[in-house]
Design an enzyme around this catalytic site. Structure first.
Site, PDB file in Angstrom:
ATOM      1  N   GLU A 138       0.501  -1.087  -0.263  1.00  0.00           N
ATOM      2  CA  GLU A 138      -0.193   0.121  -0.418  1.00  0.00           C
ATOM      3  C   GLU A 138       0.978   0.937   0.121  1.00  0.00           C
ATOM      4  O   GLU A 138       0.743   1.906  -0.597  1.00  0.00           O
ATOM      5  CB  GLU A 138      -0.569  -0.220   1.440  1.00  0.00           C
ATOM      6  CG  GLU A 138      -1.960   0.675   1.688  1.00  0.00           C
ATOM      7  CD  GLU A 138      -2.997   1.089   2.243  1.00  0.00           C
ATOM      8  OE1 GLU A 138      -2.497   0.399   3.409  1.00  0.00           O
ATOM      9  OE2 GLU A 138      -3.809   2.221   2.552  1.00  0.00           O
ATOM     10  N   SER A 153      -5.102   2.692   8.361  1.00  0.00           N
ATOM     11  CA  SER A 153      -4.228   3.020   8.950  1.00  0.00           C
ATOM     12  C   SER A 153      -3.471   4.035   8.173  1.00  0.00           C
ATOM     13  O   SER A 153      -4.583   4.580   6.969  1.00  0.00           O
ATOM     14  CB  SER A 153      -3.429   1.451   8.152  1.00  0.00           C
ATOM     15  OG  SER A 153      -3.794   1.117   6.449  1.00  0.00           O
ATOM     16  N   GLN A 195      -0.133   5.643   5.756  1.00  0.00           N
ATOM     17  CA  GLN A 195       1.821   4.994   5.061  1.00  0.00           C
ATOM     18  C   GLN A 195       2.333   5.683   5.328  1.00  0.00           C
ATOM     19  O   GLN A 195       1.791   7.393   4.663  1.00  0.00           O
ATOM     20  CB  GLN A 195       1.188   4.109   3.670  1.00  0.00           C
ATOM     21  CG  GLN A 195       0.882   3.031   4.008  1.00  0.00           C
ATOM     22  CD  GLN A 195      -0.960   2.650   4.113  1.00  0.00           C
ATOM     23  OE1 GLN A 195      -1.041   2.799   5.549  1.00  0.00           O
ATOM     24  NE2 GLN A 195      -1.593   3.753   3.933  1.00  0.00           N
TER      25      GLN A 195
HETATM   26  N1  LIG Z   1     -13.821  15.033   5.126  1.00  0.00           N
HETATM   27  C1  LIG Z   1     -13.886  14.608   4.468  1.00  0.00           C
HETATM   28  N2  LIG Z   1     -13.910  13.195   5.230  1.00  0.00           N
HETATM   29  C2  LIG Z   1     -13.244  11.882   4.001  1.00  0.00           C
HETATM   30  C3  LIG Z   1     -13.795  11.988   2.404  1.00  0.00           C
HETATM   31  N3  LIG Z   1     -13.968  10.466   1.739  1.00  0.00           N
HETATM   32  C4  LIG Z   1     -13.511  10.585   3.019  1.00  0.00           C
HETATM   33  N4  LIG Z   1     -13.236  10.901   4.556  1.00  0.00           N
HETATM   34  C5  LIG Z   1     -13.149  10.127   5.513  1.00  0.00           C
HETATM   35  O1  LIG Z   1     -11.445  10.118   5.684  1.00  0.00           O
HETATM   36  C6  LIG Z   1     -10.382   9.356   6.137  1.00  0.00           C
HETATM   37  C7  LIG Z   1      -9.735   8.545   4.640  1.00  0.00           C
HETATM   38  O2  LIG Z   1     -10.673   7.770   4.224  1.00  0.00           O
HETATM   39  P1  LIG Z   1      -9.985   7.075   2.838  1.00  0.00           P
HETATM   40  O3  LIG Z   1      -8.602   7.629   2.119  1.00  0.00           O
HETATM   41  O4  LIG Z   1     -11.325   6.950   1.979  1.00  0.00           O
HETATM   42  O5  LIG Z   1      -9.090   6.285   4.129  1.00  0.00           O
HETATM   43  P2  LIG Z   1      -9.783   4.294   3.907  1.00  0.00           P
HETATM   44  O6  LIG Z   1      -8.730   3.818   2.598  1.00  0.00           O
HETATM   45  O7  LIG Z   1     -10.691   3.904   3.526  1.00  0.00           O
HETATM   46  O8  LIG Z   1      -8.897   3.188   4.668  1.00  0.00           O
HETATM   47  P3  LIG Z   1      -8.027   2.943   4.789  1.00  0.00           P
HETATM   48  O9  LIG Z   1      -8.714   1.061   4.384  1.00  0.00           O
HETATM   49  O10 LIG Z   1      -7.805   2.672   6.200  1.00  0.00           O
HETATM   50  O11 LIG Z   1      -6.978   3.306   3.644  1.00  0.00           O
HETATM   51  C8  LIG Z   1     -11.676   8.632   6.801  1.00  0.00           C
HETATM   52  O12 LIG Z   1     -11.995   8.535   7.994  1.00  0.00           O
HETATM   53  C9  LIG Z   1     -12.923   8.946   6.113  1.00  0.00           C
HETATM   54  O13 LIG Z   1     -14.540   9.048   6.187  1.00  0.00           O
HETATM   55  C10 LIG Z   1     -14.201  13.496   2.459  1.00  0.00           C
HETATM   56  O14 LIG Z   1     -14.817  14.224   1.362  1.00  0.00           O
HETATM   57  N5  LIG Z   1     -13.880  14.242   3.337  1.00  0.00           N
HETATM   58 CA   LIG Z   2      -6.839   4.059   1.838  1.00  0.00          CA
END
Ligand SMILES: Nc1nc2c(ncn2[C@@H]2O[C@H](COP(=O)(O)OP(=O)(O)OP(=O)(O)O)[C@@H](O)[C@H]2O)c(=O)[nH]1
Ligand SMILES: [Ca+2]
Length: 498
Positions: A175, A206, A208
């Site tokens: 990742e 997580s 990275q």
């Molecule tokens: N404020 C905000 N938060 C967001 C948005 N999209 C996702 N998040 C939040 O940001 C955090 C990281 O989101 P992602 O990068 O999509 O995480 P992920 O890929 O589901 O998680 P991993 O499996 O740990 O990588 C999470 O707490 C989401 O709820 C957005 O458009 N706005």
């Molecule tokens: Ca992610």
């Protein structure tokens, strides 16, 4: 004599019409030559290839469609994201008790993909699903539930005509490393052998960190080392993925340490004054990151109340990092080896969502100023925050003070960014229209689209080749005109005679 003259005059080579035809054919031939020269090396018609990657994250799943010209498989900077689709609902790991729903949740975005990729390309378009920390945690907690989720997801994806290449959990190393490949590929840094950009990815479960350090050869902690040979350059990448240190799990860790005694009210400095919500202990501890710490005999619920204090919030957050042991020359936290951060960094996913919302993406601003702004933001009353941002989802809105404080603490205390190195971080969402994240790097790797060695460059650049052929064509044209001139003059004399 007169019979001979007659024969000469009737020879088809000597009629004006024939000469005009020869001239026209000659000109057409030369134009054709030049045209072929111009088109040499360029595809006659742009034929595209496609690839689809599903990013099954802990908080949600997203589908990305990539496109590249079929003739240029090996050229860097040519693969582009043409479409993305956010799957409605939670990440696939949340469907552990209803696995088939995990598969069903993907169908809307898959139908969109069917529309976006030309129909005649469906069968040759590879489709990958990679799952990250949410499924890593589910697999740790209940591996048969995780298998069932994968079965359901695979079954759903096989219903489509794309070339399904499998669904699997990425390791934290993969990742981190593929996120780094994506950023540097899109920035055209790999092919040109330029200084690379480090990658910081903050997910829900997580986080990275990946970068190349000139004083790190990989020997001190081999599990944090990934080596690549790309376009003839060797890279020794430092990478680490901290499970449970994504934004959502870090919030659980921070709350869990404030609920050790199972209180009924938690006064939380990371939430705004005026914020108050009844929450379930069972929900808070429903994650392998914290489940072992669940207080015995705690009530069913607690009242989560904000006090809005950045300093105190940072103190609470610092306590989720363990700085007490390190068996290496230097560590970030929790005994994990990390060389000193070096060079520019791109910070994406929640790093971007959060800092963009807080208007803190300008890293040329001194860290002290960033902290001052966040202090003010955290101290703002909850009623004011909700009034100012009534269109933002309440769950996101309530957590920005925590999330901003967590990001600054993770970077400065966890990874040891200083005021100076902090200024080399860029908060990014996309590069040249493609989202920063591991998916593009993953696909480039699986489709062998980044060669180990630099592709052979043609003996002449395209422009040089065109120039030479054009000059030759002009010379040919002059020779041709000179050679038909006697015929033309004879022809015009004949016309005179007539
Ligand atoms: N404020 C905000 N938060 C967001 C948005 N999209 C996702 N998040 C939040 O940001 C955090 C990281 O989101 P992602 O990068 O999509 O995480 P992920 O890929 O589901 O998680 P991993 O499996 O740990 O990588 C999470 O707490 C989401 O709820 C957005 O458009 N706005
Ligand atoms: Ca992610």
């Amino acid at each position: 004599m007169s019979a001979q003259r007659d024969m000469k005059e009737k020879s088809p080579w000597r009629t004006p019409v024939t000469i005009i035809i020869i001239t026209v054919i000659g000109v057409i031939a030369i134009v054709a030559l030049v045209t072929v020269a111009v088109l040499q090396n360029k595809p006659l018609s742009q034929k595209y290839k496609y690839g689809i990657v599903l990013d099954a994250g802990s908080s949600h799943t997203a589908l990305y469609i990539y496109e590249w010209p079929a003739e240029k498989d090996n050229n860097t900077g040519r693969v582009e994201q043409t479409h993305s689709c956010k799957v409605q609902g939670p990440g696939i790991s949340a469907y552990a008790s209803d696995p088939w729903k995990a598969g069903e949740s993907l169908t809307d975005c898959m139908h969109e993909a069917q529309q976006k990729v030309p129909r005649n390309k469906h069968e040759e378009t590879p489709l990958y699903l990679g799952a990250t920390a949410g499924m890593r945690l589910l697999n740790m907690e209940n591996s048969s539930a995780s298998d069932q989720v994968f079965q359901a997801v695979e079954e759903a994806l096989r219903q489509f005509q794309f070339s399904f290449q499998g669904a699997r959990i990425l390791s934290g190393q993969e990742e981190g490393a593929f996120g780094w490949v994506t950023v540097n590929y899109l920035d055209d840094r790999l092919k040109q052998g330029l200084e690379t950009t480090g990658a910081l990815d903050l997910g829900g479960a997580s986080t990275q960190i990946s970068f190349v350090s000139s004083n790190y050869d990989g020997s001190e902690s081999p599990k944090n080392s990934v080596t690549f040979r790309l376009y003839g350059n060797d890279y020794n990448l430092y990478t680490h993925s901290f499970l449970c240190y994504g934004k959502d799990q870090a919030l659980r860790l921070t709350l869990a340490q404030q609920t050790l005694s199972g209180p009924v009210i938690i006064s939380d400095p990371c939430f705004h004054k005026g914020y108050t919500k009844i929450k379930n202990y069972a929900d808070l501890y429903d994650s392998p990151c914290v489940s072992h710490r669940k207080p015995q005999g705690a009530p069913a619920t607690f009242n989560h109340t904000g006090t809005g204090n950045f300093q105190q919030c940072q103190e609470q957050i610092k306590r989720i990092f363990n700085f007490t042991y390190c068996k290496y020359s230097r560590c970030s936290f929790n005994g994990i080896f990390q060389p000193l951060v070096q060079g520019p960094f791109g910070a994406f996913s929640a790093y971007y969502f959060v800092m963009d919302f807080l208007n803190l993406t300008d890293t040329s601003e001194p860290l002290t100023e960033v902290k001052d702004k966040l202090t003010k933001y955290c101290a703002t009353l909850w009623s004011e925050i909700t009034a100012q941002h009534h269109t933002v989802k309440e769950k996101y809105l309530a957590e920005y003070c925590f999330a901003g404080t967590y990001i600054l603490t993770l970077l400065t205390e966890g990874y040891n960014f200083t005021s100076e190195s902090y200024s080399k971080i860029k908060y990014i969402k996309q590069i040249k229209g493609s989202d920063a994240g591991w998916t593009l790097g993953y696909m480039l790797n699986l489709t062998n689209m980044i060669p180990a060695e630099a592709p052979d460059s043609p003996p002449l650049p395209h422009a040089g080749y065109v120039s030479i052929v054009t000059i030759m064509a002009i010379l040919l044209f002059i020779v041709f005109i000179l050679s038909i001139r006697p015929l033309w003059s004879r022809c015009s004399k004949q016309l005179h005679i007539v």
